[in-house]
Scaffold this motif. Structure first.
Motif, mmCIF file in Angstrom:
data_model
loop_
_atom_site.group_PDB
_atom_site.id
_atom_site.type_symbol
_atom_site.label_atom_id
_atom_site.label_comp_id
_atom_site.label_asym_id
_atom_site.label_seq_id
_atom_site.Cartn_x
_atom_site.Cartn_y
_atom_site.Cartn_z
ATOM 1 N N ARG A 19 52.553 16.741 91.417
ATOM 2 C CA ARG A 19 52.237 17.153 90.050
ATOM 3 C C ARG A 19 53.476 17.747 89.389
ATOM 4 O O ARG A 19 53.752 17.515 88.206
ATOM 5 N N ILE A 20 54.255 18.511 90.144
ATOM 6 C CA ILE A 20 55.522 19.053 89.632
ATOM 7 C C ILE A 20 56.431 17.913 89.183
ATOM 8 O O ILE A 20 57.011 17.948 88.089
ATOM 9 N N GLN A 21 56.559 16.909 90.026
ATOM 10 C CA GLN A 21 57.401 15.762 89.676
ATOM 11 C C GLN A 21 56.893 15.072 88.410
ATOM 12 O O GLN A 21 57.683 14.643 87.569
ATOM 13 N N GLN A 22 55.576 14.986 88.286
ATOM 14 C CA GLN A 22 54.988 14.361 87.095
ATOM 15 C C GLN A 22 55.300 15.187 85.847
ATOM 16 O O GLN A 22 55.669 14.630 84.805
ATOM 17 N N PHE A 23 55.162 16.502 85.949
ATOM 18 C CA PHE A 23 55.475 17.361 84.805
ATOM 19 C C PHE A 23 56.930 17.180 84.370
ATOM 20 O O PHE A 23 57.237 17.076 83.183
ATOM 21 N N LEU A 24 57.838 17.154 85.336
ATOM 22 C CA LEU A 24 59.262 17.029 85.023
ATOM 23 C C LEU A 24 59.604 15.661 84.435
ATOM 24 O O LEU A 24 60.552 15.533 83.653
ATOM 25 N N ALA A 25 58.836 14.649 84.813
ATOM 26 C CA ALA A 25 59.127 13.283 84.357
ATOM 27 C C ALA A 25 58.441 12.925 83.047
ATOM 28 O O ALA A 25 58.721 11.866 82.476
ATOM 29 N N THR A 26 57.553 13.804 82.554
ATOM 30 C CA THR A 26 56.801 13.507 81.326
ATOM 31 C C THR A 26 57.529 14.095 80.122
ATOM 32 O O THR A 26 57.563 15.330 79.959
ATOM 33 N N PRO A 27 58.130 13.275 79.274
ATOM 34 C CA PRO A 27 58.871 13.798 78.112
ATOM 35 C C PRO A 27 57.993 14.687 77.242
ATOM 36 O O PRO A 27 56.871 14.314 76.887
ATOM 37 N N GLY A 28 58.494 15.870 76.928
ATOM 38 C CA GLY A 28 57.789 16.770 76.032
ATOM 39 C C GLY A 28 56.764 17.657 76.695
ATOM 40 O O GLY A 28 56.261 18.599 76.055
ATOM 41 N N PHE A 29 56.412 17.394 77.967
ATOM 42 C CA PHE A 29 55.390 18.241 78.597
ATOM 43 C C PHE A 29 55.912 19.660 78.788
ATOM 44 O O PHE A 29 55.216 20.638 78.515
ATOM 45 N N LEU A 30 57.156 19.769 79.264
ATOM 46 C CA LEU A 30 57.798 21.069 79.393
ATOM 47 C C LEU A 30 58.776 21.222 78.238
ATOM 48 O O LEU A 30 59.662 20.393 78.049
ATOM 49 N N GLU A 31 58.600 22.276 77.462
ATOM 50 C CA GLU A 31 59.445 22.467 76.283
ATOM 51 C C GLU A 31 60.910 22.603 76.699
ATOM 52 O O GLU A 31 61.250 23.404 77.576
ATOM 53 N N PRO A 32 61.817 21.825 76.105
ATOM 54 C CA PRO A 32 63.237 21.915 76.480
ATOM 55 C C PRO A 32 63.835 23.240 76.031
ATOM 56 O O PRO A 32 63.362 23.874 75.079
ATOM 57 N N LYS A 33 64.891 23.658 76.717
ATOM 58 C CA LYS A 33 65.541 24.924 76.401
ATOM 59 C C LYS A 33 66.254 24.847 75.068
ATOM 60 O O LYS A 33 66.300 25.821 74.314
ATOM 61 N N TYR A 34 66.828 23.669 74.757
ATOM 62 C CA TYR A 34 67.556 23.482 73.508
ATOM 63 C C TYR A 34 66.949 22.323 72.732
ATOM 64 O O TYR A 34 66.281 21.452 73.293
ATOM 65 N N LEU A 35 67.214 22.298 71.437
ATOM 66 C CA LEU A 35 66.830 21.164 70.615
ATOM 67 C C LEU A 35 67.659 19.942 71.033
ATOM 68 O O LEU A 35 68.671 20.074 71.730
ATOM 69 N N PRO A 36 67.261 18.738 70.619
ATOM 70 C CA PRO A 36 67.971 17.524 71.037
ATOM 71 C C PRO A 36 69.455 17.502 70.689
ATOM 72 O O PRO A 36 70.217 16.701 71.252
ATOM 73 N N THR A 37 69.877 18.391 69.794
ATOM 74 C CA THR A 37 71.308 18.457 69.467
ATOM 75 C C THR A 37 72.156 18.887 70.663
ATOM 76 O O THR A 37 73.354 18.635 70.693
ATOM 77 N N GLN A 38 71.542 19.554 71.631
ATOM 78 C CA GLN A 38 72.279 19.965 72.838
ATOM 79 C C GLN A 38 71.416 19.698 74.072
ATOM 80 O O GLN A 38 70.693 20.565 74.537
ATOM 81 N N GLN A 39 71.463 18.481 74.550
ATOM 82 C CA GLN A 39 70.711 18.136 75.742
ATOM 83 C C GLN A 39 71.508 18.541 76.979
ATOM 84 O O GLN A 39 72.731 18.397 77.016
ATOM 85 N N ALA A 40 70.811 19.045 77.965
ATOM 86 C CA ALA A 40 71.508 19.600 79.119
ATOM 87 C C ALA A 40 70.692 19.417 80.391
ATOM 88 O O ALA A 40 69.482 19.147 80.353
ATOM 89 N N ARG A 41 71.376 19.579 81.515
ATOM 90 C CA ARG A 41 70.742 19.619 82.833
ATOM 91 C C ARG A 41 70.890 21.027 83.387
ATOM 92 O O ARG A 41 71.921 21.668 83.218
ATOM 93 N N GLY A 42 69.866 21.484 84.098
ATOM 94 C CA GLY A 42 69.914 22.806 84.702
ATOM 95 C C GLY A 42 70.020 22.739 86.218
ATOM 96 O O GLY A 42 69.344 21.928 86.863
ATOM 97 N N HIS A 43 70.852 23.601 86.778
ATOM 98 C CA HIS A 43 71.053 23.654 88.221
ATOM 99 C C HIS A 43 69.840 24.234 88.946
ATOM 100 O O HIS A 43 69.490 23.794 90.051
ATOM 101 N N SER A 44 69.168 25.213 88.347
ATOM 102 C CA SER A 44 68.153 25.974 89.083
ATOM 103 C C SER A 44 66.994 25.093 89.553
ATOM 104 O O SER A 44 66.577 25.179 90.716
ATOM 105 N N ILE A 45 66.465 24.234 88.702
ATOM 106 C CA ILE A 45 65.351 23.384 89.134
ATOM 107 C C ILE A 45 65.830 22.344 90.134
ATOM 108 O O ILE A 45 65.097 21.971 91.067
ATOM 109 N N THR A 46 67.064 21.886 89.991
ATOM 110 C CA THR A 46 67.615 20.906 90.930
ATOM 111 C C THR A 46 67.669 21.485 92.335
ATOM 112 O O THR A 46 67.276 20.845 93.312
ATOM 113 N N MET A 47 68.146 22.722 92.444
ATOM 114 C CA MET A 47 68.295 23.333 93.768
ATOM 115 C C MET A 47 66.963 23.761 94.353
ATOM 116 O O MET A 47 66.737 23.610 95.556
#
Length: 389
Positions: free
Chosen positions: A149-177
């Motif tokens: 279910r976690i993987q599904q949440f992460l893979a569903t666009p818009g389900f988890l509100e992004p940290k920044y607006l689309p003007t600054q798309q980014a990847r976060g280390h914390s969820i990766t680790m």
């Protein structure tokens, strides 16, 4: 150095501190024997300051109590505490979509949700560890279902509100680790290709995106292609997170019969992160650095929090286990001596969480929504096991 005597002494210390200090403190003062689950907002003496419950810590203590039961002693009170936290999670801590809250009231009434899936990750490792402790396979199956279910949440666009607006798309280390550790803990209870695939994906992402040799650093946030975002936030190095990642990687290397590439990667991240994090003037691991050596933005940038120290204790032991290089035992001695000289409260038990840079206490509470029975007891259990090997 007499390595056997050194490790034996620390093994005894970790075990005794866990059994006679940390676990009793939280079972006496934190366990909610009316509603189930655990309170974490405790003052120095263990008095309840706020009955708001951290959902992270329902899973975290659910995991720790079962982890201690599995590896330290078969204490039925620990097993019951784990079950209490898991029962509370299942009864109160998720919405109709299965997305978990961040904080709830004492009786489980929802208060707040955040844009993360960390609550789910901690709940999943609690369930998997409890499955091992209790022998009830259904909890392993619940953990695996929650992971997917976690993987599904992460893979569903818009389900988890992004940290920044689309003007600054980014990847976060914390969820990766954290997904490396989540998958590896669940794997102890149940096998599934999705777990190994996630670990491979996270390891590849760390190497492709977050490692920046030009700074000898692992960055907390990068753009979608792994490039530096040259802002205050984008230049942030979190030594504690990086050191935690190092031992997650070394643990996976060990699982793979000390895979040489993974071992080298874990040791490299630890070496770099120690150089950024170790405070050469006062000792201890500092909170934040800027990869270009500008002043960090975070107000707590030069403080010493409890959890980076515990991650460094585990990581240095893992590094010695992996390499046999006694420089890591020297690092372990430095971080352990500094930590044990400053954090434990010899009068009321448990540890302080927040110190000034020089090691003086910034505030004496034993817990809040972010500090509670997780990093310290996990360190003691994991380090005891490493020392006794």
């Amino acid at each position: 150095m007499n390595v056997t005597a050194y490790l034996g002494s620390w093994a005894d210390s970790y075990r005794n501190d866990l059994v006679n200090n940390i676990m009793p403190f939280w079972l006496k003062n934190g366990l909610d024997r009316t509603n189930g689950g655990v309170y974490t907002c405790l003052d120095r003496e263990g008095r309840l300051m706020d009955s708001t419950k951290s959902v992270w810590f329902q899973g975290r203590f659910g995991f720790v109590a079962a982890y201690a039961y599995n590896h330290i002693e078969k204490n039925p009170e620990w097993l019951a505490a784990s079950k209490s936290c898991i029962d509370f999670i299942e009864a109160h801590c998720a919405d109709e979509n299965g997305h978990m809250y961040f904080e709830v009231m004492a009786d489980g009434t929802p208060l707040r949700k955040r844009r993360y899936v960390f609550s789910e990750c901690f709940a999943a490792i609690a369930m998997s560890e409890y499955a091992v402790a209790s022998g009830d396979k259904s909890y392993a199956e619940k953990a695996l279902a929650l992971f997917k279910r976690i993987q599904q949440f992460l893979a569903t666009p818009g389900f988890l509100e992004p940290k920044y607006l689309p003007t600054q798309q980014a990847r976060g280390h914390s969820i990766t680790m954290i997904l490396i550790n989540t998958a590896s803990r669940i794997r102890e209870a149940i096998a599934d290709p999705a777990l190994d695939a996630q670990i491979d994906e996270s390891l590849e992402a760390i190497q492709r995106y977050f490692i920046h040799p030009e700074f000898k650093a692992l960055l907390e946030m990068v753009d979608l292609d792994g490039h530096l975002i040259d802002t205050l936030n984008g230049r942030t190095i979190n030594p504690g997170h990086c050191i935690e990642t190092a031992w997650f990687i070394l643990e996976e290397a060990r699982y793979r019969h000390w895979d040489k590439e993974l071992t080298a990667l874990g040791l490299q991240i630890l070496d770099w992160s120690w150089e950024w994090g170790w405070d050469k003037e006062y000792g201890g691991i500092i909170n934040f650095r800027d990869c270009r050596n500008f002043p960090p933005q975070d107000y707590s940038q030069d403080m010493k929090f409890w959890w980076p120290q515990t991650e460094a204790i585990i990581a240095t032991l893992y590094a010695y286990r992996a390499s046999g290089d006694e420089k890591y035992l020297d690092m372990h001695r430095q971080i352990s001596n500094w930590t044990y000289a400053h954090f434990p409260d010899k009068e009321f038990g448990e540890w302080y969480g927040y110190l000034h840079r020089d090691g003086t206490v910034a505030q004496p509470a034993k817990g809040n929504l972010f500090k509670g029975p997780f990093h310290i007891p996990r360190m003691m259990i994991r380090s005891y096991l490493l020392c006794t090997e």
